[in-house]
Write a protein that holds these residues in place. Structure first.
Motif, PDB file in Angstrom:
ATOM      1  N   LEU A   1       0.830  -1.198  -0.036  1.00 33.06           N
ATOM      2  CA  LEU A   1       0.002  -0.037   0.108  1.00 33.06           C
ATOM      3  C   LEU A   1       0.892   1.234   0.088  1.00 33.06           C
ATOM      4  O   LEU A   1       0.932   2.093  -0.915  1.00 33.06           O
ATOM      5  CB  LEU A   1      -0.935  -0.073   1.162  1.00 33.06           C
ATOM      6  N   LEU A   2       1.524   1.391   1.126  1.00 34.20           N
ATOM      7  CA  LEU A   2       2.460   2.803   1.186  1.00 34.20           C
ATOM      8  C   LEU A   2       3.486   2.861  -0.086  1.00 34.20           C
ATOM      9  O   LEU A   2       3.489   3.879  -0.500  1.00 34.20           O
ATOM     10  CB  LEU A   2       3.211   2.672   2.592  1.00 34.20           C
ATOM     11  N   PRO A   3       4.172   1.729  -0.322  1.00 36.93           N
ATOM     12  CA  PRO A   3       5.182   2.015  -1.584  1.00 36.93           C
ATOM     13  C   PRO A   3       4.407   2.462  -2.807  1.00 36.93           C
ATOM     14  O   PRO A   3       4.976   3.163  -3.563  1.00 36.93           O
ATOM     15  CB  PRO A   3       5.971   0.753  -1.687  1.00 36.93           C
ATOM     16  N   MET A   4       3.373   1.747  -3.028  1.00 39.17           N
ATOM     17  CA  MET A   4       2.587   2.022  -4.196  1.00 39.17           C
ATOM     18  C   MET A   4       1.759   3.504  -4.160  1.00 39.17           C
ATOM     19  O   MET A   4       1.838   4.285  -5.270  1.00 39.17           O
ATOM     20  CB  MET A   4       1.159   1.221  -4.434  1.00 39.17           C
ATOM     21  N   VAL A   5       1.447   4.040  -3.133  1.00 35.49           N
ATOM     22  CA  VAL A   5       1.094   5.290  -2.838  1.00 35.49           C
ATOM     23  C   VAL A   5       2.447   6.330  -3.257  1.00 35.49           C
ATOM     24  O   VAL A   5       2.254   7.185  -3.789  1.00 35.49           O
ATOM     25  CB  VAL A   5       0.419   5.475  -1.341  1.00 35.49           C
ATOM     26  N   LEU A   6       3.344   5.912  -2.861  1.00 36.94           N
ATOM     27  CA  LEU A   6       4.476   6.612  -2.964  1.00 36.94           C
ATOM     28  C   LEU A   6       4.970   6.692  -4.483  1.00 36.94           C
ATOM     29  O   LEU A   6       5.269   7.902  -5.081  1.00 36.94           O
ATOM     30  CB  LEU A   6       5.889   6.383  -2.387  1.00 36.94           C
ATOM     31  N   PHE A   7       4.745   5.672  -5.133  1.00 32.58           N
ATOM     32  CA  PHE A   7       5.063   5.392  -6.469  1.00 32.58           C
ATOM     33  C   PHE A   7       4.118   6.322  -7.355  1.00 32.58           C
ATOM     34  O   PHE A   7       4.672   6.981  -8.209  1.00 32.58           O
ATOM     35  CB  PHE A   7       4.848   4.187  -6.840  1.00 32.58           C
TER      36      PHE A   7
ATOM     37  N   TYR B   1      14.851   8.791  -5.832  1.00 39.28           N
ATOM     38  CA  TYR B   1      13.905   8.678  -4.649  1.00 39.28           C
ATOM     39  C   TYR B   1      13.019   7.444  -4.993  1.00 39.28           C
ATOM     40  O   TYR B   1      12.872   6.531  -4.064  1.00 39.28           O
ATOM     41  CB  TYR B   1      13.243   9.854  -4.567  1.00 39.28           C
ATOM     42  N   GLY B   2      12.504   7.351  -6.135  1.00 34.58           N
ATOM     43  CA  GLY B   2      11.773   5.848  -6.396  1.00 34.58           C
ATOM     44  C   GLY B   2      12.567   4.508  -5.868  1.00 34.58           C
ATOM     45  O   GLY B   2      12.008   3.704  -5.533  1.00 34.58           O
ATOM     46  N   VAL B   3      13.939   4.455  -6.533  1.00 36.10           N
ATOM     47  CA  VAL B   3      14.558   3.520  -6.533  1.00 36.10           C
ATOM     48  C   VAL B   3      14.956   3.226  -5.026  1.00 36.10           C
ATOM     49  O   VAL B   3      14.786   2.085  -4.459  1.00 36.10           O
ATOM     50  CB  VAL B   3      15.956   3.684  -7.069  1.00 36.10           C
ATOM     51  N   SER B   4      15.111   4.212  -4.181  1.00 36.58           N
ATOM     52  CA  SER B   4      15.509   4.180  -2.963  1.00 36.58           C
ATOM     53  C   SER B   4      14.283   3.591  -1.980  1.00 36.58           C
ATOM     54  O   SER B   4      14.798   2.829  -0.819  1.00 36.58           O
ATOM     55  CB  SER B   4      16.105   5.384  -2.328  1.00 36.58           C
ATOM     56  N   PHE B   5      13.065   4.239  -2.024  1.00 36.03           N
ATOM     57  CA  PHE B   5      12.100   4.100  -1.108  1.00 36.03           C
ATOM     58  C   PHE B   5      11.060   3.273  -1.815  1.00 36.03           C
ATOM     59  O   PHE B   5      10.179   3.083  -0.877  1.00 36.03           O
ATOM     60  CB  PHE B   5      11.663   5.371  -0.788  1.00 36.03           C
ATOM     61  N   VAL B   6      10.997   2.786  -3.063  1.00 38.75           N
ATOM     62  CA  VAL B   6      10.053   2.024  -3.365  1.00 38.75           C
ATOM     63  C   VAL B   6      10.756   0.901  -4.123  1.00 38.75           C
ATOM     64  O   VAL B   6      10.220  -0.392  -3.476  1.00 38.75           O
ATOM     65  CB  VAL B   6       9.294   2.631  -4.736  1.00 38.75           C
TER      66      VAL B   6
ATOM     67  N   ALA C   1       9.845   0.482   9.541  1.00 39.12           N
ATOM     68  CA  ALA C   1       9.880   0.549   7.943  1.00 39.12           C
ATOM     69  C   ALA C   1       8.645   1.027   7.619  1.00 39.12           C
ATOM     70  O   ALA C   1       8.723   1.812   6.788  1.00 39.12           O
ATOM     71  CB  ALA C   1       9.961  -1.023   7.709  1.00 39.12           C
ATOM     72  N   THR C   2       7.479   0.794   8.123  1.00 35.08           N
ATOM     73  CA  THR C   2       6.176   1.400   7.888  1.00 35.08           C
ATOM     74  C   THR C   2       6.473   2.778   8.066  1.00 35.08           C
ATOM     75  O   THR C   2       5.871   3.842   7.196  1.00 35.08           O
ATOM     76  CB  THR C   2       5.202   0.643   8.635  1.00 35.08           C
ATOM     77  N   PHE C   3       6.680   3.313   9.196  1.00 34.55           N
ATOM     78  CA  PHE C   3       7.001   4.809   9.556  1.00 34.55           C
ATOM     79  C   PHE C   3       7.811   5.503   8.547  1.00 34.55           C
ATOM     80  O   PHE C   3       7.635   6.459   8.201  1.00 34.55           O
ATOM     81  CB  PHE C   3       7.517   5.093  11.001  1.00 34.55           C
ATOM     82  N   ALA C   4       8.951   4.818   8.205  1.00 32.92           N
ATOM     83  CA  ALA C   4       9.868   5.108   7.275  1.00 32.92           C
ATOM     84  C   ALA C   4       9.162   5.526   5.796  1.00 32.92           C
ATOM     85  O   ALA C   4       9.556   6.660   5.351  1.00 32.92           O
ATOM     86  CB  ALA C   4      11.146   4.422   6.955  1.00 32.92           C
ATOM     87  N   HIS C   5       8.232   4.624   5.306  1.00 35.52           N
ATOM     88  CA  HIS C   5       7.774   4.704   4.230  1.00 35.52           C
ATOM     89  C   HIS C   5       6.612   5.922   4.423  1.00 35.52           C
ATOM     90  O   HIS C   5       6.652   6.919   3.379  1.00 35.52           O
ATOM     91  CB  HIS C   5       6.751   3.726   3.990  1.00 35.52           C
ATOM     92  N   MET C   6       6.048   6.476   5.416  1.00 34.44           N
ATOM     93  CA  MET C   6       5.095   7.459   5.790  1.00 34.44           C
ATOM     94  C   MET C   6       5.838   8.590   5.423  1.00 34.44           C
ATOM     95  O   MET C   6       5.596   9.843   5.179  1.00 34.44           O
ATOM     96  CB  MET C   6       4.499   7.377   7.205  1.00 34.44           C
ATOM     97  N   LEU C   7       7.282   8.812   6.108  1.00 25.84           N
ATOM     98  CA  LEU C   7       8.093   9.807   6.192  1.00 25.84           C
ATOM     99  C   LEU C   7       8.667  10.162   4.542  1.00 25.84           C
ATOM    100  O   LEU C   7       8.633  11.312   4.261  1.00 25.84           O
ATOM    101  CB  LEU C   7       9.412   9.739   7.048  1.00 25.84           C
ATOM    102  N   SER C   8       8.807   8.984   3.876  1.00 28.99           N
ATOM    103  CA  SER C   8       9.239   9.373   2.493  1.00 28.99           C
ATOM    104  C   SER C   8       8.042   9.845   1.687  1.00 28.99           C
ATOM    105  O   SER C   8       8.260  10.640   0.922  1.00 28.99           O
ATOM    106  CB  SER C   8       9.451   8.044   1.969  1.00 28.99           C
ATOM    107  N   ILE C   9       6.762   9.608   1.926  1.00 28.86           N
ATOM    108  CA  ILE C   9       5.706  10.175   1.347  1.00 28.86           C
ATOM    109  C   ILE C   9       5.791  11.924   1.543  1.00 28.86           C
ATOM    110  O   ILE C   9       5.426  12.551   0.967  1.00 28.86           O
ATOM    111  CB  ILE C   9       4.410   9.535   1.621  1.00 28.86           C
ATOM    112  N   ALA C  10       5.612  11.824   2.961  1.00 32.30           N
ATOM    113  CA  ALA C  10       5.536  13.296   3.273  1.00 32.30           C
ATOM    114  C   ALA C  10       6.700  14.013   2.937  1.00 32.30           C
ATOM    115  O   ALA C  10       6.505  15.237   2.317  1.00 32.30           O
ATOM    116  CB  ALA C  10       5.492  13.270   4.857  1.00 32.30           C
ATOM    117  N   GLY C  11       7.967  13.506   2.672  1.00 34.16           N
ATOM    118  CA  GLY C  11       9.183  14.188   2.474  1.00 34.16           C
ATOM    119  C   GLY C  11       9.143  14.443   0.834  1.00 34.16           C
ATOM    120  O   GLY C  11       9.514  15.763   0.432  1.00 34.16           O
ATOM    121  N   ILE C  12       8.469  13.704   0.195  1.00 33.13           N
ATOM    122  CA  ILE C  12       8.351  13.908  -1.416  1.00 33.13           C
ATOM    123  C   ILE C  12       7.456  14.923  -1.498  1.00 33.13           C
ATOM    124  O   ILE C  12       7.507  15.971  -2.567  1.00 33.13           O
ATOM    125  CB  ILE C  12       8.321  12.602  -2.380  1.00 33.13           C
TER     126      ILE C  12
END
Length: 448
Positions: free
Chosen positions: A19-25, A53-58, A83-94
């Motif tokens: 879910l979270l990686p696909m949202v970020l993608f 960023y996508g390579v690193s976090f997705v 790891a889940t929280f890190a995905h959340m931060l990566s979404i907020a960050g981008i």
């Protein structure tokens, strides 16, 4: 076959893990959709940043989940929730990066006050400086080979055992690395030369050879990137297809260099490739490890001290300040996520590392918005000064340093400052005449 592999990849992951990686993608795809519809310039910094960023976090975290890419064993262990929280931060960050980049008012205001000029250079001066840099670099590399036992032991197998820059910032490493400056001067010469272009091309090929012999994959990539940027803005825009081919070729080169640099035996086996990719893109793992460390150890925020130390202490050579502390800036963050850190080695702490250690969530938003604004300023100024050869050199360095930002946050600034000083020194040394009124002509030739 590609579709089958993608389906096999997806079914190995649960919906929660996807879910979270696909949202970020989906968020990361937005700039590329805009570029496709508007036929945008793919060398604008936001595209390279979004891709990496996508390579690193997705891509890499998902491949680690199914075992196709290895986790880096140097980092501390953490639970899945981090790891889940890190995905959340990566979404907020981008999202913060896009906010800074696509808000154009600040960038336009800054660019309005930046100086604009066109400079004329002497080809003879360029060749003279180029020859001096190359001769100095070759002499230093030769001295390095003949005076370093490690290099002599393995020279017959690998030319030079390891990256010269890994030996620190001593005088020998400095002079050996002058081939990088020579490469930038050679590219400038190729761009402006009329009668002696072949000499600059030969000199550039020599700098590439020296970079390969020195085992510095980063500097090889910087020189190639600079050539591509000059081609993109002086000849014709590179298409997405060509850029993808170039990217995967460079990725293969990086993996090969990582495999056999300093190794007795190397091969592109599945295990070696998995370990190499896991070691190259550890931003998500580093972020999760830092979140776990902060939650478990409860250290107090540094309130900007880490950024201040990175921007000041790292610029002071240890030969000048002999009592310079061993642990400062981002190294303090590294110690939190690497239990057995080896002094002298660089470890990725991710784009959020220093920001989170300094000001927690607020620091992440401030840093990510700032890098978005910096990218917009750099690109807006480029569109108005694409005929300025020295600025194109600086722009290439800036684009290259974006990966350094992803690996260590604003710890990349000292390296950018050093290279900016070098390029400005070249500007002052080689300039013959300055023509101030380049703004109207460059605006007419530029396309936003």
């Amino acid at each position: 076959m590609t579709i089958v592999l993608c389906l096999l990849f997806i079914v190995q992951l649960t919906a929660q893990e996807l879910l979270l990686p696909m949202v970020l993608f989906a968020i990361l795809v937005i700039p590329f959709v805009i570029a496709w519809r508007q036929r945008g310039d793919l060398f604008a910094p936001i595209y390279l940043f979004s891709f990496l960023y996508g390579v690193s976090f997705v891509a890499v975290p998902l491949l680690q989940k199914i075992g196709w890419v290895s986790m880096d064993g140097a980092y501390r262990d953490y639970e899945q929730r981090y790891a889940t929280f890190a995905h959340m931060l990566s979404i907020a960050g981008i999202l913060a990066v896009y906010l800074g980049y696509y808000e154009r008012t600040i960038a336009s205001t800054v660019v309005h006050y930046l100086p604009r000029s066109r400079a004329t250079f002497s080809e003879k001066k360029l060749l003279l400086v180029l020859g001096g840099l190359l001769l100095t670099s070759i002499a230093a590399i030769t001295l390095f080979i003949t005076t370093t036992d490690i290099a002599v032991t393995h020279f017959s197998q690998y030319f030079i055992y390891t990256n010269i820059s890994a030996f620190g910032r001593g005088h020998l490493a400095f002079f050996a690395s002058l081939y990088l400056i020579a490469g930038l001067v050679a590219i400038a010469g190729i761009a402006i030369a009329s009668k002696r272009r072949i000499l600059f091309i030969l000199a550039f090929m020599l700098t590439m050879l020296l970079a390969l012999l020195s085992r510095s994959r980063g500097q090889v990539i910087l020189l190639i990137l600079t050539i591509l940027i000059f081609y993109n803005y002086r000849v014709t825009y590179l298409s997405a297809k060509k850029l993808l081919i170039i990217f995967f070729t460079l990725l293969l080169f990086i993996m090969l260099m990582a495999q056999f640099r300093g190794a007795q035996n190397f091969s592109l086996t599945k295990e070696n490739v998995a370990n190499t990719l896991g070691g190259l893109f550890t931003e998500h793992q580093a972020t999760a490890a830092l979140l776990a460390a902060v939650n478990q150890e409860r250290p107090a925020p540094f309130y900007g001290r880490i950024h201040l130390e990175d921007l000041t202490l790292s610029l002071i050579p240890r030969r000048i300040w002999t009592s310079k502390p061993e642990r400062y800036g981002g190294i303090a963050v590294t110690d939190q996520i690497i239990p057995n850190r080896q002094p002298g080695y660089f470890y990725t702490i991710g784009p959020f590392g220093t920001a989170y250690a300094d000001l927690r969530i607020a620091g992440i938003f401030m840093v990510m918005i700032s890098i978005g604004i910096m990218m917009r300023v750099a690109y807006t100024y480029l569109l108005r000064n694409r005929n300025n050869t020295l600025y194109l050199l600086w722009y290439a360095v800036f684009i290259f340093q974006l990966w350094a930002f992803l690996r260590g946050g604003f710890g990349f600034l000292p390296g950018l400052i050093e290279k900016t000083i070098v390029i400005f020194a070249i500007y002052l040394l080689l300039i013959v005449k300055i023509t101030p009124r380049a703004l109207e002509e460059s605006l007419q030739k530029s396309t936003p």
